[in-house]
Enzyme design. Structure first.
Site, PDB file in Angstrom:
ATOM      1  N   GLY A 137       0.804  -1.214   0.000  1.00  0.00           N
ATOM      2  CA  GLY A 137       0.000   0.000   0.000  1.00  0.00           C
ATOM      3  C   GLY A 137       0.836   1.262   0.000  1.00  0.00           C
ATOM      4  N   GLY A 144       0.198   9.621  -6.770  1.00  0.00           N
ATOM      5  CA  GLY A 144       0.751   8.484  -7.494  1.00  0.00           C
ATOM      6  C   GLY A 144       2.252   8.633  -7.647  1.00  0.00           C
ATOM      7  N   ALA A 250      11.173  -4.319  -7.296  1.00  0.00           N
ATOM      8  CA  ALA A 250      10.074  -4.695  -8.187  1.00  0.00           C
ATOM      9  C   ALA A 250      10.330  -4.240  -9.618  1.00  0.00           C
ATOM     10  CB  ALA A 250       8.769  -4.105  -7.672  1.00  0.00           C
ATOM     11  N   GLU A 371       4.546   1.605 -11.024  1.00  0.00           N
ATOM     12  CA  GLU A 371       5.874   1.601 -10.411  1.00  0.00           C
ATOM     13  C   GLU A 371       6.826   2.561 -11.128  1.00  0.00           C
ATOM     14  OE1 GLU A 371       7.320  -2.174  -9.048  1.00  0.00           O
ATOM     15  OE2 GLU A 371       5.280  -2.963  -8.953  1.00  0.00           O
ATOM     16  N   HIS A 374       6.737   6.149 -17.576  1.00  0.00           N
ATOM     17  CA  HIS A 374       7.819   6.354 -18.543  1.00  0.00           C
ATOM     18  C   HIS A 374       8.486   7.709 -18.314  1.00  0.00           C
ATOM     19  CE1 HIS A 374       9.792   5.925 -22.488  1.00  0.00           C
ATOM     20  NE2 HIS A 374       9.511   7.201 -22.676  1.00  0.00           N
ATOM     21  N   PHE A 391      12.245  17.406 -10.473  1.00  0.00           N
ATOM     22  CA  PHE A 391      11.000  17.212  -9.748  1.00  0.00           C
ATOM     23  C   PHE A 391      10.680  18.389  -8.837  1.00  0.00           C
ATOM     24  CE2 PHE A 391      12.595  12.871 -10.558  1.00  0.00           C
ATOM     25  CZ  PHE A 391      11.519  12.355 -11.238  1.00  0.00           C
TER      26      PHE A 391
END
Length: 392
Positions: A137, A144, A250, A371, A374, A391
């Protein structure tokens, strides 16, 4: 469903870089997929159901936590073996690989890496066998790509904490026995908690209406004043480092996995191009078809080599999150284009369930986004090479 005739492309003899153990593991999973997944997956995809009967087999194969030490029920394998397993599972279906990726990289990995010895002994063996399934979670309805903005939080209450908030787009949520949940503590620091099904106020509504990953169970995690014992808090990590390190593990599996889907699309298109006749000869004899096939096998080969080298670096403890990010982005982009080109070679047959291409094509649209999108992965590479953070 026609017989699964898949043959893996290996244009640069990459198999020669693998050990006998690697090849044995890969071929064992490949045969299991041909026997247990391929005959049923189209039907489950059409019905938008997850084939839960395969969970036991995935556990027996060692696909849940293959790199976790054997003392905790894991496979004790290296990272190339893990990658090859994910490649073969996703060759079957992205949803099957997602189930295994979440279990190993996003549930077992954080418990093994950041958990107490008691937590490891309680949860890991049952997760490794598939007796218990887990979910992860992190993503929230309004957060997101920016997980630091999460609003899920908990407050102290004696020897428990009270958890409130919600997560969405959570693979395995509808049937998971436990959830590794990331939430802010009273000081606003991100912590990991193990939330168990049955805790009052914890619900997992299923996400319906997906056109992608239809054979995967996706849902939400809703926490309404859930009392969680403090002993369920992961003691060895604070901040975003925890969930981001899980995502690196992952993403590594995804980089290998989607190339399995790309291989399946290429193999299907190549075989079809040799059998489908137009204008008096097989369409594989036409220049435009050969261009597509040549580009497909080239990109698969490049990705195989990139993934193998990344696996070597990971085995040596040298792989950086940015290197993993590059491989995830590259593999997803390559696989998505290969699926689309394969669909075009198959013409109208490409949209039917008689062939796996359209299913892969729809699934890959999700894998391209989850995850790390792109675009986010492009900026991770950009930040790594320039030193400037786009960012902020």
């Amino acid at each position: 469903m026609s017989k699964d005739l898949f043959q893996s492309p290996d244009y640069y003899a990459v198999d020669g870089l693998l050990t006998e153990e690697h090849l044995l593991i890969r071929d064992t999973v490949r045969q299991w997929v041909k026997k247990e997944v391929s005959p049923i997956i189209e039907d489950y995809c059409q019905r938008a159901e997850f084939p839960s009967q395969i969970l036991k087999g995935l556990g027996e194969l060692g696909c849940f936590g293959p790199t976790i030490p054997q003392e905790y029920g894991g496979g004790g394998m290296d990272h190339i073996a893990y990658g090859l397993m994910m490649q073969e599972l996703e060759r079957g279906d992205s949803g099957i690989r997602s189930t295994a990726s979440v279990q190993g990289s996003l549930v077992m990995y954080p418990i093994f890496t950041f958990g107490s010895e008691a937590q490891k002994k309680k949860y890991l063996p049952k997760l490794a066998s598939g007796e218990w399934m887990g979910c992860f979670g992190l993503t929230e309805p309004d957060h997101g790509s920016n997980p630091a903005g999460m609003i899920t939080n908990y407050r102290e209450d004696g020897d428990h904490v009270i958890l409130n908030g919600a997560k969405m787009w959570i693979s395995n949520a509808p049937f998971a026995q436990i959830a590794v949940v990331w939430a802010k503590d009273p000081e606003g620091v991100i912590r990991g908690l193990i939330v168990e099904r049955g805790m009052e106020g914890f619900t997992t509504p299923e996400t319906k209406g997906k056109w992608s990953l239809r054979a995967s169970a996706t849902g939400e995690l809703v926490f309404d004043n859930v009392r969680v014992p403090k002993e369920n808090i992961l003691p060895l990590v604070k901040g975003l480092k925890g969930p981001l390190s899980c995502l690196s593990s992952a993403r590594y599996g995804i980089a290998w996995g989607v190339i399995g889907a790309a291989m399946d699309c290429y193999d299907t298109a190549l075989r079809y191009s040799k059998e489908r006749n137009q204008f008096g000869r097989p369409i594989g004899g036409f220049q435009l078809t050969q261009k597509k096939l040549a580009e497909m096998v080239t990109e698969i080969t490049k990705a195989q080599l990139l993934n193998w080298r990344l696996g070597v670096l990971k085995n040596e403890g040298k792989a950086t999150p940015a290197q993993i990010s590059m491989a995830k982005r590259n593999s997803c982009e390559v696989a998505t284009k290969i699926a689309r080109d394969a669909r075009s070679i198959l013409g109208g047959m490409g949209i039917t369930g008689e062939f796996p291409v359209m299913r892969h094509m729809m699934n890959l649209e999700s894998v391209l986004t989850y995850e790390g999108t792109h675009e986010i992965h492009l900026l991770i590479t950009g930040m790594d090479v320039t030193g400037f953070d786009a960012f902020k």
